[in-house]
Motif scaffolding. Sequence first.
Motif, PDB file in Angstrom:
ATOM      1  N   VAL A   1      27.533  49.871  47.021  1.00 23.98           N
ATOM      2  CA  VAL A   1      28.477  49.954  45.908  1.00 23.98           C
ATOM      3  C   VAL A   1      28.100  48.863  44.919  1.00 23.98           C
ATOM      4  O   VAL A   1      28.145  47.680  45.237  1.00 23.98           O
ATOM      5  CB  VAL A   1      29.941  49.787  46.372  1.00 23.98           C
ATOM      6  N   SER A   2      27.709  49.278  43.727  1.00 24.39           N
ATOM      7  CA  SER A   2      27.294  48.305  42.719  1.00 24.39           C
ATOM      8  C   SER A   2      28.515  47.611  42.115  1.00 24.39           C
ATOM      9  O   SER A   2      29.652  48.047  42.293  1.00 24.39           O
ATOM     10  CB  SER A   2      26.483  49.004  41.620  1.00 24.39           C
ATOM     11  N   VAL A   3      28.260  46.550  41.371  1.00 19.83           N
ATOM     12  CA  VAL A   3      29.350  45.796  40.746  1.00 19.83           C
ATOM     13  C   VAL A   3      30.127  46.666  39.749  1.00 19.83           C
ATOM     14  O   VAL A   3      31.364  46.666  39.764  1.00 19.83           O
ATOM     15  CB  VAL A   3      28.809  44.502  40.094  1.00 19.83           C
ATOM     16  N   PRO A   4      29.454  47.424  38.870  1.00 20.49           N
ATOM     17  CA  PRO A   4      30.231  48.279  37.953  1.00 20.49           C
ATOM     18  C   PRO A   4      31.097  49.316  38.675  1.00 20.49           C
ATOM     19  O   PRO A   4      32.243  49.541  38.292  1.00 20.49           O
ATOM     20  CB  PRO A   4      29.165  48.958  37.100  1.00 20.49           C
ATOM     21  N   VAL A   5      30.553  49.909  39.730  1.00 24.35           N
ATOM     22  CA  VAL A   5      31.330  50.906  40.480  1.00 24.35           C
ATOM     23  C   VAL A   5      32.517  50.228  41.180  1.00 24.35           C
ATOM     24  O   VAL A   5      33.616  50.780  41.218  1.00 24.35           O
ATOM     25  CB  VAL A   5      30.429  51.653  41.488  1.00 24.35           C
ATOM     26  N   ALA A   6      32.293  49.026  41.704  1.00 23.74           N
ATOM     27  CA  ALA A   6      33.391  48.306  42.366  1.00 23.74           C
ATOM     28  C   ALA A   6      34.504  47.986  41.375  1.00 23.74           C
ATOM     29  O   ALA A   6      35.690  48.114  41.706  1.00 23.74           O
ATOM     30  CB  ALA A   6      32.865  47.029  43.008  1.00 23.74           C
ATOM     31  N   TRP A   7      34.145  47.574  40.160  1.00 25.60           N
ATOM     32  CA  TRP A   7      35.184  47.273  39.159  1.00 25.60           C
ATOM     33  C   TRP A   7      35.938  48.537  38.756  1.00 25.60           C
ATOM     34  O   TRP A   7      37.169  48.524  38.610  1.00 25.60           O
ATOM     35  CB  TRP A   7      34.577  46.596  37.928  1.00 25.60           C
ATOM     36  N   THR A   8      35.218  49.633  38.564  1.00 20.25           N
ATOM     37  CA  THR A   8      35.891  50.878  38.195  1.00 20.25           C
ATOM     38  C   THR A   8      36.787  51.360  39.331  1.00 20.25           C
ATOM     39  O   THR A   8      37.922  51.799  39.089  1.00 20.25           O
ATOM     40  CB  THR A   8      34.857  51.956  37.816  1.00 20.25           C
ATOM     41  N   LEU A   9      36.300  51.279  40.571  1.00 24.37           N
ATOM     42  CA  LEU A   9      37.126  51.686  41.707  1.00 24.37           C
ATOM     43  C   LEU A   9      38.356  50.786  41.849  1.00 24.37           C
ATOM     44  O   LEU A   9      39.446  51.278  42.160  1.00 24.37           O
ATOM     45  CB  LEU A   9      36.311  51.664  43.001  1.00 24.37           C
ATOM     46  N   THR A  10      38.184  49.492  41.636  1.00 23.08           N
ATOM     47  CA  THR A  10      39.325  48.576  41.692  1.00 23.08           C
ATOM     48  C   THR A  10      40.370  48.980  40.661  1.00 23.08           C
ATOM     49  O   THR A  10      41.568  49.055  40.963  1.00 23.08           O
ATOM     50  CB  THR A  10      38.870  47.124  41.429  1.00 23.08           C
ATOM     51  N   ASN A  11      39.918  49.256  39.450  1.00 21.14           N
ATOM     52  CA  ASN A  11      40.841  49.636  38.381  1.00 21.14           C
ATOM     53  C   ASN A  11      41.536  50.961  38.696  1.00 21.14           C
ATOM     54  O   ASN A  11      42.763  51.073  38.569  1.00 21.14           O
ATOM     55  CB  ASN A  11      40.069  49.725  37.057  1.00 21.14           C
TER      56      ASN A  11
END
Length: 153
Positions: free
Chosen positions: A43-53
């Motif tokens: 899980v990349s950083v951008p995907v992690a931020w989008t999933l968190t949001n």
Amino acid sequence: MNVGVAHSEVNPNTRVMSSRGVWLSYALGVGLLHVVLLSVPFVSVPVAWTLTNVIHNLGMYVFLHAVKGTPFETPDQGKARLLTHWEQLDYGVQFTSSRKFFTISPIILYFLASFYTKYDPTHFILNTTSLLTVLIPKLPQLHGVRIFGINKY
């Protein structure tokens, strides 16, 4: 007579988000969600931020805007049965500190997610849609309004 009730509030849902430590617990929970998502392999950083949001906004939508009533037996003759948690918050008074906090926090999370995804169009659309689904129901003009009769009963 309320047997076994240890609080003085008619409806404890009205004050629970303003009680001591809730905001800090909320922020720590969002941070923990993000750390857990970052620790998942592949899980990349951008995907992690989008999933968190998206996960945050989905959870807050369900908790604040979809579920109605209270988990407590209240002596208010069932008035809270027809209200969502957001509508019960602070007795329905608009622009209180807890309402402002829970309105601003998804916006801050959206800005963080947009920044760390470098405004990628796919992530941007997902994050913006997710943000709008939690901000629009918080508008004072929509207090108590059921669009197309959804969630009326």
